[in-house]
Design an enzyme around this catalytic site. Structure first.
Site, PDB file in Angstrom:
ATOM      1  N   ILE A 170       5.680  -2.562  -1.295  1.00 14.37           N
ATOM      2  CA  ILE A 170       6.500  -3.098  -2.396  1.00 14.37           C
ATOM      3  C   ILE A 170       7.515  -2.051  -2.848  1.00 14.37           C
ATOM      4  O   ILE A 170       8.707  -2.344  -2.990  1.00 14.37           O
ATOM      5  CB  ILE A 170       5.620  -3.533  -3.581  1.00 14.37           C
ATOM      6  N   ASP A 171       7.052  -0.826  -3.071  1.00  5.55           N
ATOM      7  CA  ASP A 171       7.965   0.240  -3.478  1.00  5.55           C
ATOM      8  C   ASP A 171       9.042   0.481  -2.436  1.00  5.55           C
ATOM      9  O   ASP A 171      10.232   0.596  -2.759  1.00  5.55           O
ATOM     10  CB  ASP A 171       7.192   1.539  -3.712  1.00  5.55           C
ATOM     11  N   VAL A 172       8.635   0.582  -1.182  1.00  3.63           N
ATOM     12  CA  VAL A 172       9.600   0.843  -0.121  1.00  3.63           C
ATOM     13  C   VAL A 172      10.569  -0.326   0.021  1.00  3.63           C
ATOM     14  O   VAL A 172      11.785  -0.140   0.148  1.00  3.63           O
ATOM     15  CB  VAL A 172       8.878   1.119   1.215  1.00  3.63           C
TER      16      VAL A 172
END
Length: 397
Positions: A170-172
């Site tokens: 999700i962050d990436v």
């Protein structure tokens, strides 16, 4: 550290990195690798809470996220911070932040304020849940969003619990979507001459990454369930045990299914009424997997890889990380890029994923020591040596 002028496709742009943790730095890394002048703004040591890092400064995560950047320190809460920040913002093409929405407003880093200083600036805001709505003030965290976007409910074995992925997808993903938005805004600015506000939330990114699973629900009303390693709508697509390990198979589609059967030496299996079409094989996956399991256990992973490659059936081993970087294709593609760290010597980082033939990305420097470019950058902004010394003594930088 010298600016990377002329070293990449984006060398004409300046990016001010106010972000922390992973999503924001991932966004900025796309610019840094292609030669943009990236200035990472960090709190000085005198700020008690400091920055939200991902591990030690000289550690793998920080080095991977923050290569190719210059570093300055600045206490954004200090009244004198504007003396540094405003001249810097006037020179910026892109500003990236991932504060909670109210923090941005309190610090005077909202788009209205920034655009008054620099009408051409593009503000990229990455948040957990968006700039508006009932959850706007909640902190965003990768695993929390994996649960809320449906990813964990669709990951894991049918009899097991909801399961997170083995990486911070999700962050990436948020960082990459945000970089795409920023570059789109830069492209549009060439026509309008104006900046704009680019917004990206982890929640929206998570739902977007669910892709066909989200579309299946919206269009067909199908709710994704945990299927282990199997594909919900196309079989055989799964991981099967071999004589010495496992192998991944992606033989969805009737043509590939027939090629797989020929590789097994049983072409007649493709004509079994239970397996004629993809819907048939999905419906009868239990019997199908039983038969395939018997076949795959009869030889090693390497033997099956050779047979299936000859039959043009998509397949692959299941690697641990050390095996990933030992793979000849990974080595040929130079996915691990060497760079020299002042204390650790030569280390390897994950190279830029996107390849450009004429203006490729380069990793030329590791994460600079905190504030390593204070004098250089502040001098570029027109601050005198006396003023810089004064700001340092007052712990503004």
């Amino acid at each position: 550290m010298q600016k990377l002028l002329g070293s990449g496709a984006l060398s004409r742009f300046r990016v001010v990195d106010l972000s922390q943790v992973r999503a924001g730095p991932t966004c900025v890394k796309q610019f840094a690798d292609f030669g943009a002048d990236v200035i990472k703004v960090e709190p000085p040591a005198s700020v008690p809470r400091g920055e939200l890092y991902v591990g030690a400064r000289d550690g793998a995560d920080m080095q991977n996220l923050h290569r190719n950047k210059r570093s300055i320190t600045l206490n954004l809460k200090s009244p004198r911070a504007k003396q540094v920040l405003e001249p810097l913002l006037r020179t910026a093409d892109v500003v990236v932040e991932n504060f909670r929405p109210d923090v941005k407003d309190r610090l005077g880093l909202d788009y209205k304020t920034l655009s008054a200083i620099n009408p051409r600036v593009i503000l990229v805001s990455i948040s957990g849940f968006g700039q508006e709505g009932p959850y706007r003030d909640r902190p965003g965290f990768d695993q929390v969003i994996q649960g809320m976007c449906g990813l964990m409910s669709a990951t894991g074995t049918p009899e097991g619990p909801p399961t997170r992925t083995g990486a911070s997808v999700i962050d990436v993903g948020a960082g990459l979507y945000a970089a795409l938005g920023a570059m789109t805004a830069l492209l549009e600015r060439e026509q309008s001459g104006k900046g704009q506000w680019v917004q990206c939330s982890l929640l929206h990114v998570g739902v977007g990454l669910m892709d066909y699973q989200a579309a299946r629900y919206l269009v067909e009303g199908d709710v994704a369930a945990r299927m282990g390693n199997e594909h919900p709508t196309s079989m055989p697509t799964s991981a099967y045990p071999t004589a010495d390990g496992f192998i991944n198979i992606g033989a969805g589609g009737d043509d590939m299914w027939r090629r797989l059967c020929r590789a097994f030496g049983q072409p007649e299996l493709a004509d079994d009424p239970d397996f004629l079409t993809d819907p048939d094989r999905v419906r009868n996956r239990e019997r199908l997997n039983g038969l395939l399991g018997e076949h795959f256990r009869s030889a090693t992973t390497a033997q099956w890889m050779s047979r299936l490659a000859d039959a043009d059936v998509p397949c692959g081993p299941i690697y641990t990380m050390d095996q990933v970087f030992a793979d000849p294709q990974v080595q040929h593609s130079r996915i691990a890029a060497p760079v020299v760290h002042p204390r650790r010597g030569e280390i390897r980082l994950v190279d830029q994923v996107v390849k450009l033939t004429r203006t490729p990305a380069h990793i030329v420097s590791t994460l600079e020591d905190k504030g390593g470019s204070n004098d250089e950058v502040l001098g570029e902004l027109g601050l005198s040596a006396e003023t810089i010394a004064e700001l340092r003594s007052e712990q503004v930088i």
